[in-house]
Design a protein around this motif. Structure first.
Motif, PDB file in Angstrom:
ATOM      1  N   VAL A  69      24.710  22.036  19.337  1.00 49.70           N
ATOM      2  CA  VAL A  69      25.876  21.889  18.468  1.00 49.70           C
ATOM      3  C   VAL A  69      25.422  21.600  17.038  1.00 49.70           C
ATOM      4  N   LEU A  70      24.533  20.603  16.903  1.00 42.38           N
ATOM      5  CA  LEU A  70      24.034  20.246  15.569  1.00 42.38           C
ATOM      6  C   LEU A  70      23.396  21.452  14.897  1.00 42.38           C
ATOM      7  N   GLN A  71      22.606  22.163  15.692  1.00 42.22           N
ATOM      8  CA  GLN A  71      21.871  23.305  15.141  1.00 42.22           C
ATOM      9  C   GLN A  71      22.846  24.361  14.639  1.00 42.22           C
ATOM     10  N   ALA A  72      23.884  24.636  15.445  1.00 44.15           N
ATOM     11  CA  ALA A  72      24.867  25.647  15.059  1.00 44.15           C
ATOM     12  C   ALA A  72      25.578  25.221  13.779  1.00 44.15           C
ATOM     13  N   ASP A  73      25.991  23.937  13.706  1.00 41.23           N
ATOM     14  CA  ASP A  73      26.665  23.439  12.497  1.00 41.23           C
ATOM     15  C   ASP A  73      25.778  23.582  11.279  1.00 41.23           C
ATOM     16  N   LEU A  74      24.517  23.149  11.442  1.00 44.10           N
ATOM     17  CA  LEU A  74      23.575  23.174  10.328  1.00 44.10           C
ATOM     18  C   LEU A  74      23.412  24.606   9.828  1.00 44.10           C
ATOM     19  N   GLN A  75      23.265  25.533  10.789  1.00 47.38           N
ATOM     20  CA  GLN A  75      22.990  26.915  10.443  1.00 47.38           C
ATOM     21  C   GLN A  75      24.202  27.569   9.779  1.00 47.38           C
TER      22      GLN A  75
ATOM     23  N   ALA B  65      21.672  31.077   7.446  1.00 50.35           N
ATOM     24  CA  ALA B  65      20.222  31.361   7.339  1.00 50.35           C
ATOM     25  C   ALA B  65      19.542  31.047   8.666  1.00 50.35           C
ATOM     26  N   GLU B  66      18.434  31.740   8.912  1.00 52.94           N
ATOM     27  CA  GLU B  66      17.731  31.546  10.180  1.00 52.94           C
ATOM     28  C   GLU B  66      16.941  30.230  10.139  1.00 52.94           C
ATOM     29  N   ILE B  67      16.983  29.480  11.244  1.00 49.52           N
ATOM     30  CA  ILE B  67      16.220  28.220  11.300  1.00 49.52           C
ATOM     31  C   ILE B  67      15.079  28.410  12.282  1.00 49.52           C
TER      32      ILE B  67
END
Length: 304
Positions: A1-7, A14-16
């Motif tokens: 979830v955090l990753q999706a929000d951040l991205q 942008a790609e992480i």
């Protein structure tokens, strides 16, 4: 979830790139230096002779717990070290300092007899020791459980020629040399895992723990319930994805909790690139962007 929000929300899609979590190791020694190491200062006027040896069992933990510190009254500290670890009482008065950060589980002990000007270079040696224990020679990780003994010092009579600029780099090199000659080893962090599960799930738990290089230390049934409490040691490097694997193996019946417990020595030689420790050292050095191979002993030690 955090990753999706951040991205999506904060980075405009942008790609992480996600790397594995970083585990810190400690550098230690397994024996005593096979000879007394000597380094000369850049101006060739000063020589330092050092030797490294490993701590007695439990001493590093006592320092971590604050039972042995620099602030202790020397007599009391001497008594404690003599009773618990079989030290000579007078030796504990000759501890110069602990490190890294003046409280860590490494120390310099003065073994010299009647050496001139030794007190004048003590501060420089302490500074070098703090620097060396913060970044060891294997992979620039902290050192742990190493006792460095000052065996002899040959210094120039003129104080200009034995300033910090001459002594600090020399002392750091001789510390590295003495560590590399005392069978260097890596230490890895170990979690204490507590798992609650019903009896039917025990087989799955044991197989997952063994697979992850873990070791079960205790198993008890809660009185009056079908639930078992299992305690095990698990290397932190193997703990990523442990919960998922455990739940899969026990169809979601096991609940693990991890707490850091202690440091454990990896028994392979870190200077051998094919061994387990050697591979870890190589990975850490690549990640930190330093030369991939550990510097040879000749870089740190001088010949007479």
């Amino acid at each position: 979830v955090l990753q999706a929000d951040l991205q999506e929300d904060f980075m405009g899609g942008a790609e992480i790139r996600i790397s594995d979590p970083v585990v810190s190791f400690r550098e230690s020694v397994y024996g005593t230096s096979d000879h007394i190491c000597m380094s000369k200062s850049p101006n060739k006027h000063n020589r330092l002779y050092f030797q490294a040896t490993c701590f007695e069992e439990g001493l590093a933990e006592a320092i971590d717990a604050g039972d042995v510190t620099m602030r202790d009254e020397p007599k009391a500290r001497g008594r404690y070290l003599a009773e618990k670890f079989g030290w000579d009482k007078d030796l504990s008065k000759k501890i110069w300092c602990f490190g890294p950060d003046t409280t860590g589980p490494n120390m310099i002990v003065d073994m010299c007899k009647g050496v001139q000007y030794l007190n004048e270079i003590k501060d420089s040696c302490v500074a070098a020791f703090q620097w060396a224990t913060k970044e060891g020679p294997l992979s620039e990780e902290n050192m742990r459980a190493i006792k460095f003994e000052v065996h002899d010092v040959v210094l120039h009579t003129d104080s200009i020629h034995r300033g910090g600029g001459q002594i600090i780099p020399t002392c750091r090199r001789v510390l590295y040399a003495s560590m590399l000659t005392a069978q260097p080893r890596l230490m890895e962090p170990i979690y204490l895992v507590e798992i609650q599960a019903p009896e039917g799930a025990l087989g799955g738990i044991y197989s997952v723990i063994t697979q992850k290089r873990g070791m079960v230390i205790d198993e008890q049934q809660r009185p009056g319930t079908p639930i078992y409490m299992i305690k095990a040691y698990l290397p932190v490097t193997e703990s990523f994805g442990f919960t998922g694997t455990l739940r899969a193996a026990t169809s979601g019946q096991a609940f693990p909790q991890c707490v850091f417990d202690h440091w454990d020595m990896i028994n392979s030689d870190p200077l051998d690139v094919t061994s387990q420790s050697g591979k870890i050292v190589l990975e850490i050095r690549k990640r930190k962007g330093i030369k991939e191979n550990v510097q040879p002993l000749g870089e740190y030690e001088d010949k007479l």
